[in-house]
Design a protein around this motif. Structure first.
Motif, PDB file in Angstrom:
ATOM      1  N   PRO A  69       0.850  -1.196   0.000  1.00  0.00           N
ATOM      2  CA  PRO A  69       0.000   0.000   0.000  1.00  0.00           C
ATOM      3  C   PRO A  69       0.881   1.240   0.000  1.00  0.00           C
ATOM      4  O   PRO A  69       2.003   1.225   0.530  1.00  0.00           O
ATOM      5  N   PHE A  70       0.400   2.312  -0.589  1.00  0.00           N
ATOM      6  CA  PHE A  70       1.212   3.515  -0.725  1.00  0.00           C
ATOM      7  C   PHE A  70       1.666   4.049   0.630  1.00  0.00           C
ATOM      8  O   PHE A  70       2.745   4.626   0.735  1.00  0.00           O
ATOM      9  N   SER A  71       0.866   3.834   1.666  1.00  0.00           N
ATOM     10  CA  SER A  71       1.265   4.268   3.009  1.00  0.00           C
ATOM     11  C   SER A  71       2.550   3.568   3.442  1.00  0.00           C
ATOM     12  O   SER A  71       3.439   4.182   4.053  1.00  0.00           O
ATOM     13  N   ALA A  72       2.674   2.268   3.127  1.00  0.00           N
ATOM     14  CA  ALA A  72       3.892   1.523   3.475  1.00  0.00           C
ATOM     15  C   ALA A  72       5.067   1.966   2.620  1.00  0.00           C
ATOM     16  O   ALA A  72       6.211   2.012   3.085  1.00  0.00           O
ATOM     17  N   THR A 103      -3.858   2.585  -1.928  1.00  0.00           N
ATOM     18  CA  THR A 103      -3.570   2.075  -3.267  1.00  0.00           C
ATOM     19  C   THR A 103      -2.349   1.160  -3.238  1.00  0.00           C
ATOM     20  O   THR A 103      -1.323   1.495  -2.654  1.00  0.00           O
ATOM     21  N   LEU A 104      -2.463   0.006  -3.867  1.00  0.00           N
ATOM     22  CA  LEU A 104      -1.360  -0.945  -3.912  1.00  0.00           C
ATOM     23  C   LEU A 104      -0.386  -0.568  -5.019  1.00  0.00           C
ATOM     24  O   LEU A 104      -0.766  -0.432  -6.179  1.00  0.00           O
ATOM     25  N   ILE A 105       0.879  -0.394  -4.641  1.00  0.00           N
ATOM     26  CA  ILE A 105       1.935  -0.037  -5.581  1.00  0.00           C
ATOM     27  C   ILE A 105       2.724  -1.297  -5.914  1.00  0.00           C
ATOM     28  O   ILE A 105       3.205  -1.992  -5.008  1.00  0.00           O
ATOM     29  N   PRO A 106       2.862  -1.638  -7.204  1.00  0.00           N
ATOM     30  CA  PRO A 106       3.622  -2.837  -7.569  1.00  0.00           C
ATOM     31  C   PRO A 106       5.117  -2.621  -7.399  1.00  0.00           C
ATOM     32  O   PRO A 106       5.626  -1.507  -7.553  1.00  0.00           O
ATOM     33  N   GLY A 107       5.800  -3.698  -7.081  1.00  0.00           N
ATOM     34  CA  GLY A 107       7.244  -3.597  -6.918  1.00  0.00           C
ATOM     35  C   GLY A 107       7.923  -4.925  -7.153  1.00  0.00           C
ATOM     36  O   GLY A 107       7.277  -5.949  -7.409  1.00  0.00           O
TER      37      GLY A 107
END
Length: 205
Positions: A69-72, A103-107
């Motif tokens: 998540p963008f917060s993480a 929002t989930l950010i891919p990595g």
């Protein structure tokens, strides 16, 4: 060391600002010029060479597609200021990117028994982006203006192709935003290296 990091961040900021300015200039000025020819070859064409083999000191032992998540992601970015973690961030305000904390950010998570030296070596590069080459079942690492490396490969199956496609689609949904995390173990919650990356196409001028 600190002054060198400041210089590198300043250079990256200036390059990013220039690319965004050229893109804005193209849309608001060049396309409205009487002599504008759509589809003409860009004057500032950048070579896109075949990717090279990755230097041995940059090779990890394991990797996995992941999401945070963008917060993480912001928490990981804040750890860069403590100088305990290698990596780099982006000026999201400059880019005009607004993302909800959920929002989930891919990595891409990379694990290595020599995680700290690996992260230190990676920190010497201007890491730009990672993309999945679906046709050849490999990951391409872009560095600097035109440097490209084969960062990893995988067995091409319907399952792995679907996973890579989903990862690329997630990047697109985030405006090209993604990240690279280097860890001692894929199951660890701690990173020794963290880079916030962006797929940013060259300006069409």
């Amino acid at each position: 060391m600190l002054s060198l990091l400041i210089v590198l961040e300043l250079c990256f900021f200036q390059c990013l600002s220039l690319l965004l300015w050229l893109e804005e200039r193209y849309e608001t000025v060049y396309t409205r010029h009487p002599g504008f020819q759509k589809g003409s070859k860009p004057l500032l064409a950048v070579d896109n060479p075949f990717p090279m083999e990755l230097p041995e000191n940059l090779v990890g032992e394991k990797w996995a597609f992941v999401q945070l998540p963008f917060s993480a992601v912001k928490e990981e970015i804040s750890s860069l200021d403590t100088n305990l973690v290698f990596g780099a961030s982006l000026d999201l305000d400059l880019l005009g990117i607004e993302i909800d904390d959920k929002t989930l950010i891919p990595g891409l998570a990379v694990a290595s028994s020599r995680a700290k030296p690996l992260a230190a070596w990676m920190n010497g590069l201007e890491v730009c982006s990672i993309e999945a080459d679906l046709s050849r079942a490999r990951l391409i690492l872009s560095v600097g203006i035109s440097g490209r490396y084969i960062y990893a490969t995988y067995n091409k199956t319907p399952e792995t192709t679907s996973e890579a496609e989903a990862w690329e689609a997630a990047k697109k949904d985030c405006g090209g935003l993604h990240f690279l995390a280097i860890q001692g173990d894929l199951d660890s919650d701690d990173c020794v290296g963290f880079w916030l990356l962006l797929d940013l196409p060259p300006p069409p001028v």
